[in-house]
Design a protein around this motif. Structure first.
Motif, PDB file in Angstrom:
ATOM      1  N   ASP A 187       0.832  -1.205   0.000  1.00  0.00           N
ATOM      2  CA  ASP A 187       0.000   0.000   0.000  1.00  0.00           C
ATOM      3  C   ASP A 187       0.866   1.254   0.000  1.00  0.00           C
ATOM      4  O   ASP A 187       0.566   2.241  -0.689  1.00  0.00           O
ATOM      5  CB  ASP A 187      -0.925   0.010   1.222  1.00  0.00           C
ATOM      6  N   PHE A 188       1.953   1.222   0.784  1.00  0.00           N
ATOM      7  CA  PHE A 188       2.857   2.371   0.823  1.00  0.00           C
ATOM      8  C   PHE A 188       3.603   2.530  -0.502  1.00  0.00           C
ATOM      9  O   PHE A 188       3.764   3.645  -1.007  1.00  0.00           O
ATOM     10  CB  PHE A 188       3.856   2.211   1.971  1.00  0.00           C
ATOM     11  N   LYS A 189       4.042   1.403  -1.068  1.00  0.00           N
ATOM     12  CA  LYS A 189       4.801   1.474  -2.319  1.00  0.00           C
ATOM     13  C   LYS A 189       3.929   1.947  -3.486  1.00  0.00           C
ATOM     14  O   LYS A 189       4.430   2.593  -4.409  1.00  0.00           O
ATOM     15  CB  LYS A 189       5.425   0.119  -2.621  1.00  0.00           C
ATOM     16  N   LYS A 190       2.640   1.638  -3.439  1.00  0.00           N
ATOM     17  CA  LYS A 190       1.734   2.120  -4.490  1.00  0.00           C
ATOM     18  C   LYS A 190       1.657   3.641  -4.499  1.00  0.00           C
ATOM     19  O   LYS A 190       1.331   4.244  -5.531  1.00  0.00           O
ATOM     20  CB  LYS A 190       0.331   1.524  -4.281  1.00  0.00           C
ATOM     21  N   ARG A 191       1.959   4.229  -3.379  1.00  0.00           N
ATOM     22  CA  ARG A 191       1.968   5.700  -3.286  1.00  0.00           C
ATOM     23  C   ARG A 191       3.373   6.262  -3.526  1.00  0.00           C
ATOM     24  O   ARG A 191       3.631   7.427  -3.266  1.00  0.00           O
ATOM     25  CB  ARG A 191       1.455   6.137  -1.918  1.00  0.00           C
ATOM     26  N   ASN A 192       4.269   5.394  -4.011  1.00  0.00           N
ATOM     27  CA  ASN A 192       5.655   5.798  -4.322  1.00  0.00           C
ATOM     28  C   ASN A 192       6.407   6.308  -3.093  1.00  0.00           C
ATOM     29  O   ASN A 192       7.222   7.240  -3.185  1.00  0.00           O
ATOM     30  CB  ASN A 192       5.668   6.855  -5.435  1.00  0.00           C
ATOM     31  N   ILE A 193       6.119   5.699  -1.955  1.00  0.00           N
ATOM     32  CA  ILE A 193       6.834   6.016  -0.719  1.00  0.00           C
ATOM     33  C   ILE A 193       7.977   5.020  -0.559  1.00  0.00           C
ATOM     34  O   ILE A 193       7.772   3.815  -0.606  1.00  0.00           O
ATOM     35  CB  ILE A 193       5.895   5.955   0.500  1.00  0.00           C
ATOM     36  N   LYS A 194       9.183   5.524  -0.395  1.00  0.00           N
ATOM     37  CA  LYS A 194      10.353   4.663  -0.250  1.00  0.00           C
ATOM     38  C   LYS A 194      10.317   3.971   1.115  1.00  0.00           C
ATOM     39  O   LYS A 194      10.157   4.624   2.141  1.00  0.00           O
ATOM     40  CB  LYS A 194      11.641   5.469  -0.391  1.00  0.00           C
ATOM     41  N   VAL A 195      10.476   2.627   1.112  1.00  0.00           N
ATOM     42  CA  VAL A 195      10.503   1.845   2.347  1.00  0.00           C
ATOM     43  C   VAL A 195      11.790   1.035   2.369  1.00  0.00           C
ATOM     44  O   VAL A 195      12.067   0.264   1.441  1.00  0.00           O
ATOM     45  CB  VAL A 195       9.286   0.895   2.454  1.00  0.00           C
ATOM     46  N   LEU A 196      12.576   1.177   3.430  1.00  0.00           N
ATOM     47  CA  LEU A 196      13.836   0.455   3.578  1.00  0.00           C
ATOM     48  C   LEU A 196      13.847  -0.290   4.902  1.00  0.00           C
ATOM     49  O   LEU A 196      13.591   0.300   5.954  1.00  0.00           O
ATOM     50  CB  LEU A 196      15.022   1.427   3.533  1.00  0.00           C
ATOM     51  N   CYS A 197      14.134  -1.591   4.852  1.00  0.00           N
ATOM     52  CA  CYS A 197      14.281  -2.374   6.077  1.00  0.00           C
ATOM     53  C   CYS A 197      15.746  -2.325   6.516  1.00  0.00           C
ATOM     54  O   CYS A 197      16.622  -2.826   5.816  1.00  0.00           O
ATOM     55  CB  CYS A 197      13.835  -3.816   5.864  1.00  0.00           C
ATOM     56  N   MET A 198      15.984  -1.753   7.682  1.00  0.00           N
ATOM     57  CA  MET A 198      17.350  -1.566   8.167  1.00  0.00           C
ATOM     58  C   MET A 198      17.792  -2.681   9.107  1.00  0.00           C
ATOM     59  O   MET A 198      18.968  -2.752   9.482  1.00  0.00           O
ATOM     60  CB  MET A 198      17.460  -0.215   8.892  1.00  0.00           C
ATOM     61  N   GLY A 199      16.874  -3.545   9.517  1.00  0.00           N
ATOM     62  CA  GLY A 199      17.208  -4.618  10.455  1.00  0.00           C
ATOM     63  C   GLY A 199      17.103  -4.152  11.899  1.00  0.00           C
ATOM     64  O   GLY A 199      17.047  -2.955  12.187  1.00  0.00           O
ATOM     65  N   ASN A 200      17.076  -5.123  12.823  1.00  0.00           N
ATOM     66  CA  ASN A 200      16.933  -4.759  14.229  1.00  0.00           C
ATOM     67  C   ASN A 200      18.244  -4.980  14.982  1.00  0.00           C
ATOM     68  O   ASN A 200      19.266  -5.312  14.389  1.00  0.00           O
ATOM     69  CB  ASN A 200      15.796  -5.563  14.880  1.00  0.00           C
ATOM     70  N   GLY A 201      18.215  -4.780  16.281  1.00  0.00           N
ATOM     71  CA  GLY A 201      19.424  -4.933  17.084  1.00  0.00           C
ATOM     72  C   GLY A 201      20.411  -3.809  16.850  1.00  0.00           C
ATOM     73  O   GLY A 201      20.118  -2.803  16.188  1.00  0.00           O
ATOM     74  N   LEU A 202      21.599  -3.966  17.382  1.00  0.00           N
ATOM     75  CA  LEU A 202      22.628  -2.928  17.269  1.00  0.00           C
ATOM     76  C   LEU A 202      23.032  -2.663  15.821  1.00  0.00           C
ATOM     77  O   LEU A 202      23.278  -1.517  15.435  1.00  0.00           O
ATOM     78  CB  LEU A 202      23.857  -3.321  18.101  1.00  0.00           C
ATOM     79  N   LYS A 203      23.097  -3.739  15.007  1.00  0.00           N
ATOM     80  CA  LYS A 203      23.451  -3.540  13.599  1.00  0.00           C
ATOM     81  C   LYS A 203      22.428  -2.667  12.897  1.00  0.00           C
ATOM     82  O   LYS A 203      22.773  -1.799  12.081  1.00  0.00           O
ATOM     83  CB  LYS A 203      23.581  -4.888  12.894  1.00  0.00           C
ATOM     84  N   GLY A 204      21.156  -2.910  13.188  1.00  0.00           N
ATOM     85  CA  GLY A 204      20.107  -2.102  12.576  1.00  0.00           C
ATOM     86  C   GLY A 204      20.197  -0.646  12.998  1.00  0.00           C
ATOM     87  O   GLY A 204      20.031   0.263  12.173  1.00  0.00           O
ATOM     88  N   ILE A 205      20.474  -0.420  14.281  1.00  0.00           N
ATOM     89  CA  ILE A 205      20.618   0.955  14.776  1.00  0.00           C
ATOM     90  C   ILE A 205      21.782   1.654  14.085  1.00  0.00           C
ATOM     91  O   ILE A 205      21.675   2.808  13.654  1.00  0.00           O
ATOM     92  CB  ILE A 205      20.805   0.961  16.301  1.00  0.00           C
ATOM     93  N   HIS A 206      22.911   0.953  13.958  1.00  0.00           N
ATOM     94  CA  HIS A 206      24.076   1.535  13.294  1.00  0.00           C
ATOM     95  C   HIS A 206      23.767   1.880  11.839  1.00  0.00           C
ATOM     96  O   HIS A 206      24.187   2.928  11.336  1.00  0.00           O
ATOM     97  CB  HIS A 206      25.262   0.569  13.363  1.00  0.00           C
ATOM     98  N   ARG A 207      23.013   0.995  11.154  1.00  0.00           N
ATOM     99  CA  ARG A 207      22.649   1.282   9.757  1.00  0.00           C
ATOM    100  C   ARG A 207      21.784   2.531   9.672  1.00  0.00           C
ATOM    101  O   ARG A 207      21.958   3.366   8.768  1.00  0.00           O
ATOM    102  CB  ARG A 207      21.886   0.094   9.161  1.00  0.00           C
ATOM    103  N   ILE A 208      20.837   2.661  10.601  1.00  0.00           N
ATOM    104  CA  ILE A 208      19.961   3.835  10.591  1.00  0.00           C
ATOM    105  C   ILE A 208      20.761   5.108  10.847  1.00  0.00           C
ATOM    106  O   ILE A 208      20.583   6.123  10.155  1.00  0.00           O
ATOM    107  CB  ILE A 208      18.834   3.670  11.633  1.00  0.00           C
ATOM    108  N   VAL A 209      21.652   5.069  11.828  1.00  0.00           N
ATOM    109  CA  VAL A 209      22.469   6.249  12.141  1.00  0.00           C
ATOM    110  C   VAL A 209      23.310   6.655  10.935  1.00  0.00           C
ATOM    111  O   VAL A 209      23.399   7.840  10.584  1.00  0.00           O
ATOM    112  CB  VAL A 209      23.355   5.975  13.374  1.00  0.00           C
ATOM    113  N   ARG A 210      23.906   5.666  10.270  1.00  0.00           N
ATOM    114  CA  ARG A 210      24.733   5.974   9.087  1.00  0.00           C
ATOM    115  C   ARG A 210      23.876   6.488   7.941  1.00  0.00           C
ATOM    116  O   ARG A 210      24.254   7.425   7.227  1.00  0.00           O
ATOM    117  CB  ARG A 210      25.515   4.730   8.648  1.00  0.00           C
TER     118      ARG A 210
END
Length: 346
Positions: free
Chosen positions: A46-69
């Motif tokens: 539903d979100f992609k049909k509206r051309n909204i970018k969705v990225l899965c960054m993962g959870n845990g510390l690795k996911g947090i680091h990916r989001i910060v970067r």
């Protein structure tokens, strides 16, 4: 305006539906960062049909680091807007790193944590999670999803918040309804108190009324085992198309102990369903003291609940009036406009 939204996943539930209603991608450059891979019941398409970018960054510390970067590499971000306790925690981390370059770090307050979390996680663990979440959101700009939640934070916690009540889109055409059909749609857990509704519909007084339970959750199997034997009660499981149930039903029932601004109630109204709700503040806020739209029973008072269902006012509900009421007070376009205007003030 460039906005990054943080949320655990896009599983079809209240906070995700609120996010879907608030995103104004026609006016803003919006990206959603999630923490978990999407599973069955996700609204990602539903979100992609509206051309909204969705990225899965993962959870845990690795996911947090990916989001910060990722946030650090994005140019021109003005707002980080989070939904839920873990995304709110990550938003705090982002604020510590990027307060010099990003103007606002925002959260939507979806619930009363003191009421909600003990019912979901147990008394002790739930209280600890609630206190942690309250502490986390102190550092963020807060937007309550209802006046009920705004009042809780201001009166009980002395924490200021803005308020943008939830809203919904609505069906352009109503189909013929079954006057004896009642539905509950949502999670099945202790907070939602669905067992109370089932106890009422197994009584002789309501055996001529049909109840559909749509959804799943921790108490699903126990409730199905105990109540599926009654011919007027039907467990439908989780659905990807709730509209088909709202279109057929005349009434929506909820006996919940605690809510923020229940999206299922708003969705039911948009299909012309009259509401029969426990008399908690968030439910009363949805009904706006209009007895043609909603009737309220005393929480956990079985006799009161049965009496209201049997009353003549329930049997004379007007779906078209209820739908027009929803357009006037809970239009999704007003949610987008209110968020747009609020963002400009940050």
């Amino acid at each position: 305006m460039k906005i990054i939204y943080l949320i655990s996943s896009l599983k079809n539930c209240g906070p995700v539906n609120v996010l879907y209603s608030m995103i104004d991608n026609e006016k803003n450059d919006c990206t959603i960062l999630t923490l978990k891979p999407e599973a069955e019941g996700s609204r990602i398409d539903d979100f992609k049909k509206r051309n909204i970018k969705v990225l899965c960054m993962g959870n845990g510390l690795k996911g947090i680091h990916r989001i910060v970067r990722y946030v650090g590499a994005c140019e021109g971000v003005e707002i980080i807007h989070s939904h839920g306790i873990v995304p709110d925690l990550i938003n705090n981390i982002l604020k510590k790193n990027y307060a010099h370059s990003i103007s606002s770090f925002v959260t939507t307050l979806h619930n009363n944590p003191i009421e909600s979390y003990p019912l979901e996680y147990g008394r002790f663990k739930g209280k600890m999670i609630a206190l942690a979440h309250i502490r986390i959101v102190k550092a963020l700009k807060r937007i309550a999803c209802s006046k009920t939640i705004q009042n809780f934070y201001s009166e009980k916690l002395r924490m200021k918040s803005y308020c943008v009540p939830n809203g919904v889109s609505y069906s352009e055409e109503l189909l013929e309804k079954n006057k004896e059909l009642y539905v509950y749609l949502g999670d099945l857990n202790e907070r939602k108190n669905v067992g109370f509704i089932l106890e009422a519909f197994k009584t002789p007084e309501l055996r001529n009324k049909e109840l559909w339970i749509i959804g799943d959750g921790p108490t699903y199997h126990k409730l199905e085992k105990n109540y599926n034997k009654y011919e007027n009660i039907d467990f439908k499981g989780r659905t990807e198309n709730p509209s088909e149930f709202y279109q057929k039903a005349s009434f929506y029932v909820s006996a919940s102990y605690s809510e923020g601004m229940p999206m299922a109630c708003l969705e039911a109204l948009s299909y012309g369903n009259k509401l029969i709700l426990s008399n908690i503040p968030a439910h009363k806020e949805v009904g706006l003291n209009n007895s043609e739209v909603a009737e309220f029973f005393e929480l956990n008072n079985l006799g009161n609940f049965i009496q209201i269902i049997q009353s003549s006012s329930i049997n004379n509900s007007n779906p078209n009036y209820i739908k027009e009421f929803t357009k006037e007070f809970f239009d999704i376009n007003n949610v987008k406009l209110n968020y747009r205007n609020l963002y400009k003030t940050f």
